[in-house]
Design a protein around this motif. Structure first.
Motif, PDB file in Angstrom:
ATOM      1  N   LEU A 107       7.930  24.431  -1.573  1.00  0.00           N
ATOM      2  CA  LEU A 107       7.467  23.790  -0.480  1.00  0.00           C
ATOM      3  C   LEU A 107       8.568  22.694  -0.024  1.00  0.00           C
ATOM      4  O   LEU A 107       8.441  21.611  -0.809  1.00  0.00           O
ATOM      5  N   THR A 108       9.019  22.889   1.154  1.00  0.00           N
ATOM      6  CA  THR A 108       9.815  21.491   1.507  1.00  0.00           C
ATOM      7  C   THR A 108       9.321  21.129   3.148  1.00  0.00           C
ATOM      8  O   THR A 108       9.219  21.939   3.913  1.00  0.00           O
ATOM      9  N   VAL A 109       9.250  19.985   3.206  1.00  0.00           N
ATOM     10  CA  VAL A 109       8.970  19.384   4.686  1.00  0.00           C
ATOM     11  C   VAL A 109       9.996  18.193   4.745  1.00  0.00           C
ATOM     12  O   VAL A 109      10.390  17.544   3.828  1.00  0.00           O
ATOM     13  N   GLY A 110      10.119  17.927   6.130  1.00  0.00           N
ATOM     14  CA  GLY A 110      11.103  17.091   6.308  1.00  0.00           C
ATOM     15  C   GLY A 110      10.935  16.551   7.991  1.00  0.00           C
ATOM     16  O   GLY A 110      10.326  17.271   8.631  1.00  0.00           O
ATOM     17  N   TYR A 111      11.383  15.066   8.000  1.00  0.00           N
ATOM     18  CA  TYR A 111      10.821  14.555   9.423  1.00  0.00           C
ATOM     19  C   TYR A 111      11.930  13.665   9.869  1.00  0.00           C
ATOM     20  O   TYR A 111      12.572  13.036   8.861  1.00  0.00           O
ATOM     21  N   HIS A 112      12.576  13.763  11.044  1.00  0.00           N
ATOM     22  CA  HIS A 112      13.598  12.862  11.589  1.00  0.00           C
ATOM     23  C   HIS A 112      13.272  12.426  12.900  1.00  0.00           C
ATOM     24  O   HIS A 112      12.819  12.891  13.748  1.00  0.00           O
ATOM     25  N   TYR A 113      13.387  10.938  13.033  1.00  0.00           N
ATOM     26  CA  TYR A 113      13.095  10.233  14.129  1.00  0.00           C
ATOM     27  C   TYR A 113      14.246   9.604  14.687  1.00  0.00           C
ATOM     28  O   TYR A 113      14.726   8.777  13.688  1.00  0.00           O
TER      29      TYR A 113
END
Length: 229
Positions: A107-113
């Motif tokens: 499971l991989t989760v990512g976030y970019h702001y």
């Protein structure tokens, strides 16, 4: 920790193109960008993670602009644009984390702001200010039966800026709308043979990613691979 400086020269089109709705500028100067980033990476059995903060300072950025009440796009050097943001990603491998076999592979989760600030607030930008403000991703792969697994992907994107749409055949500046996309891939592997079927835009979402060109709807593609000795 990293840092760098880049320089980009204007293209022939930026300098000299002239058309019904576009006008180049032969007096353009090269654009300059200074970029800084600091981040970290870490891992332990079954877990990998990384994150980073970045900042960039742009000067004389080249773009096509127009006034709100003007129909002609003109190239110009944007005086100053500063951008700041962060990105992070976490991957979990249950088999290694729990030290036993599980149906879940990873499971991989990512976030970019990202946020950018410009000096000229009264201009409509064609490229520079249409940046992705929020982007979130998720990937989950798990087993169905022996030799058969499935991968699920989820994407959320929110782009800043506008594009030129049309209402009653008249051009209208429209803001980008956030959207969600789902993908899926079925994977079969046995011995030297592997095959997969990939379904993009699973829910057949209609969306605009950049400009006023609607992006593809649901699509399918597949591959078969044979590993030779």
């Amino acid at each position: 920790v990293s840092g760098g400086q880049s320089l980009r020269l204007p293209t022939f089109t930026d300098l000299y193109y002239s058309g019904p709705t576009n006008q180049g500028n032969p007096h353009l100067r090269p654009e300059e960008v200074i970029h800084f980033e600091i981040g970290w990476k870490g891992q332990s059995p079954g877990i990998q993670a990384h994150g980073g903060i970045f900042h960039q300072k742009g000067r004389n950025l080249i773009d096509w602009f127009r006034e709100a009440d003007d129909s002609i796009w003109r190239t110009a050097n944007h005086t100053r644009i500063n951008g700041t943001g962060f990105q992070t990603k976490l991957s979990v491998f249950p088999d290694r984390l729990l030290n036993k076999n599980t149906p879940f592979i990873y499971l991989t989760v990512g976030y970019h702001y990202n946020i950018q600030k410009k000096k000229d607030q009264d201009l409509i930008s064609y490229y520079t200010l249409d940046f992705i403000r929020h982007k979130g991703t998720m990937q989950l792969e798990h087993k169905l039966i022996k030799n058969l697994s499935i991968n699920w992907g989820l994407l959320f994107q929110d782009r800043n800026g506008t594009y030129t749409g049309f209402t009653n055949n008249l051009p209208v500046e429209m803001e980008y709308r956030p959207f969600w996309l789902a993908d899926s891939k079925i994977i079969y592997s046995r011995g030297k043979i592997s095959a997969n079927i990939h379904i993009s835009n699973l829910l057949d979402v209609k969306y605009y990613d950049f400009g006023n060109i609607i992006q593809p709807g649901r699509s399918f593609r597949g591959t078969i691979s044979i590993t030779m000795n």
